[in-house]
Design a protein around this motif. Structure first.
Motif, PDB file in Angstrom:
ATOM      1  N   SER A  48      -6.364  -5.464   5.091  1.00 41.02           N
ATOM      2  CA  SER A  48      -5.798  -6.326   4.055  1.00 41.02           C
ATOM      3  C   SER A  48      -6.865  -7.139   3.323  1.00 41.02           C
ATOM      4  O   SER A  48      -6.587  -7.763   2.308  1.00 41.02           O
ATOM      5  CB  SER A  48      -4.769  -7.275   4.666  1.00 41.02           C
ATOM      6  OG  SER A  48      -5.394  -8.104   5.625  1.00 41.02           O
ATOM      7  N   VAL A  78      -5.637 -13.064   0.452  1.00 37.78           N
ATOM      8  CA  VAL A  78      -6.090 -12.481   1.713  1.00 37.78           C
ATOM      9  C   VAL A  78      -6.147 -13.560   2.785  1.00 37.78           C
ATOM     10  O   VAL A  78      -6.328 -14.745   2.495  1.00 37.78           O
ATOM     11  CB  VAL A  78      -7.472 -11.790   1.580  1.00 37.78           C
ATOM     12  CG1 VAL A  78      -7.391 -10.608   0.644  1.00 37.78           C
ATOM     13  CG2 VAL A  78      -8.539 -12.761   1.113  1.00 37.78           C
ATOM     14  N   GLY A 123      -1.041 -12.708  -7.736  1.00 34.47           N
ATOM     15  CA  GLY A 123      -1.220 -11.941  -6.509  1.00 34.47           C
ATOM     16  C   GLY A 123      -0.906 -10.466  -6.644  1.00 34.47           C
ATOM     17  O   GLY A 123      -1.373  -9.656  -5.843  1.00 34.47           O
ATOM     18  N   THR A 124      -0.125 -10.083  -7.649  1.00 32.61           N
ATOM     19  CA  THR A 124       0.140  -8.654  -7.841  1.00 32.61           C
ATOM     20  C   THR A 124      -1.093  -7.930  -8.359  1.00 32.61           C
ATOM     21  O   THR A 124      -1.253  -6.737  -8.139  1.00 32.61           O
ATOM     22  CB  THR A 124       1.312  -8.429  -8.823  1.00 32.61           C
ATOM     23  OG1 THR A 124       0.979  -9.011 -10.079  1.00 32.61           O
ATOM     24  CG2 THR A 124       2.593  -9.019  -8.283  1.00 32.61           C
ATOM     25  N   SER A 183       1.042 -18.101  -8.479  1.00 28.74           N
ATOM     26  CA  SER A 183       0.353 -17.280  -7.471  1.00 28.74           C
ATOM     27  C   SER A 183       1.032 -15.940  -7.232  1.00 28.74           C
ATOM     28  O   SER A 183       0.361 -14.946  -6.969  1.00 28.74           O
ATOM     29  CB  SER A 183       0.199 -18.037  -6.158  1.00 28.74           C
ATOM     30  OG  SER A 183       1.447 -18.328  -5.593  1.00 28.74           O
ATOM     31  N   THR A 185      -4.482 -18.548   3.503  1.00 32.84           N
ATOM     32  CA  THR A 185      -4.543 -17.436   2.560  1.00 32.84           C
ATOM     33  C   THR A 185      -5.262 -17.932   1.321  1.00 32.84           C
ATOM     34  O   THR A 185      -5.008 -19.049   0.847  1.00 32.84           O
ATOM     35  CB  THR A 185      -3.150 -16.910   2.181  1.00 32.84           C
ATOM     36  OG1 THR A 185      -2.375 -17.969   1.649  1.00 32.84           O
ATOM     37  CG2 THR A 185      -2.444 -16.300   3.377  1.00 32.84           C
ATOM     38  N   ASN A 217      -4.479  -9.508  -8.097  1.00 32.84           N
ATOM     39  CA  ASN A 217      -5.569  -9.883  -7.187  1.00 32.84           C
ATOM     40  C   ASN A 217      -4.929 -10.526  -5.960  1.00 32.84           C
ATOM     41  O   ASN A 217      -4.703 -11.734  -5.928  1.00 32.84           O
ATOM     42  CB  ASN A 217      -6.529 -10.852  -7.884  1.00 32.84           C
ATOM     43  CG  ASN A 217      -7.741 -11.169  -7.038  1.00 32.84           C
ATOM     44  OD1 ASN A 217      -8.007 -10.525  -6.029  1.00 32.84           O
ATOM     45  ND2 ASN A 217      -8.489 -12.171  -7.452  1.00 32.84           N
ATOM     46  N   PRO A 218      -4.621  -9.737  -4.920  1.00 32.41           N
ATOM     47  CA  PRO A 218      -3.844 -10.248  -3.781  1.00 32.41           C
ATOM     48  C   PRO A 218      -4.557 -11.366  -3.009  1.00 32.41           C
ATOM     49  O   PRO A 218      -5.782 -11.438  -2.969  1.00 32.41           O
ATOM     50  CB  PRO A 218      -3.679  -9.030  -2.879  1.00 32.41           C
ATOM     51  CG  PRO A 218      -4.109  -7.857  -3.662  1.00 32.41           C
ATOM     52  CD  PRO A 218      -4.969  -8.344  -4.782  1.00 32.41           C
ATOM     53  N   GLN A 224      -7.291 -16.667  -2.542  1.00 36.12           N
ATOM     54  CA  GLN A 224      -7.515 -15.645  -3.546  1.00 36.12           C
ATOM     55  C   GLN A 224      -8.953 -15.808  -4.006  1.00 36.12           C
ATOM     56  O   GLN A 224      -9.372 -16.896  -4.381  1.00 36.12           O
ATOM     57  CB  GLN A 224      -6.560 -15.815  -4.718  1.00 36.12           C
ATOM     58  CG  GLN A 224      -6.698 -14.697  -5.718  1.00 36.12           C
ATOM     59  CD  GLN A 224      -5.823 -14.909  -6.909  1.00 36.12           C
ATOM     60  OE1 GLN A 224      -5.983 -15.904  -7.594  1.00 36.12           O
ATOM     61  NE2 GLN A 224      -4.917 -13.986  -7.147  1.00 36.12           N
TER      62      GLN A 224
END
Length: 131
Positions: free
Chosen positions: A99, A18, A12-13, A8, A46, A15-16, A48
């Protein structure tokens, strides 16, 4: 082993993840007139969100699930409809926040299909709801 946690950070870098309010269905309240209103317990999570693959879209189309669809990855064991335990109809509510991607801000999505489920994480097909 939670493979989702292992990858992740790298994913996440690009597709962060949220923040989302996950409303887990806890059944229904029935009024005196017989009208049923869904009940939910809420938690912050959180997730993705990604597009569905062509094969996944074809699978959902075969189940007659249509509309605006996405795939959400998150930790935990979340479900679509699970009649034995009177579960189903979980909702994702995205905040109006910087965000959160513009296309998701202020929207509500319903879990319509479990695409993958593992001991520690899952991937869910979610459908945009018109509030």
């Amino acid at each position: 082993m939670n493979l989702h946690n292992i990858v992740s950070g790298a994913i996440g870098t690009i597709n962060p993840f949220v923040e989302v309010t996950l409303k887990r269905s806890t059944g229904y309240a029935t009024a005196a007139d017989g009208k049923r209103t869904p009940d939910y317990s809420e938690s912050g999570e959180t997730v993705q969100v990604q597009a569905l693959s062509a094969a996944e879209l074809q699978q959902l189309d075969g189940l007659n699930i249509q509309g605006v669809l996405r795939k959400a990855y998150l930790n935990g064991d979340w479900r679509g409809v699970y009649r034995r335990d009177n579960q189903g109809g979980d909702l994702f509510v995205f905040a109006l926040a910087d965000s959160v991607p513009q296309s998701l801000q202020g929207t509500t999505w319903k879990v319509v299909q479990v695409m993958e489920t593992w001991a520690d994480w899952c991937a869910l097909a979610i459908q945009l709801q018109m509030d």
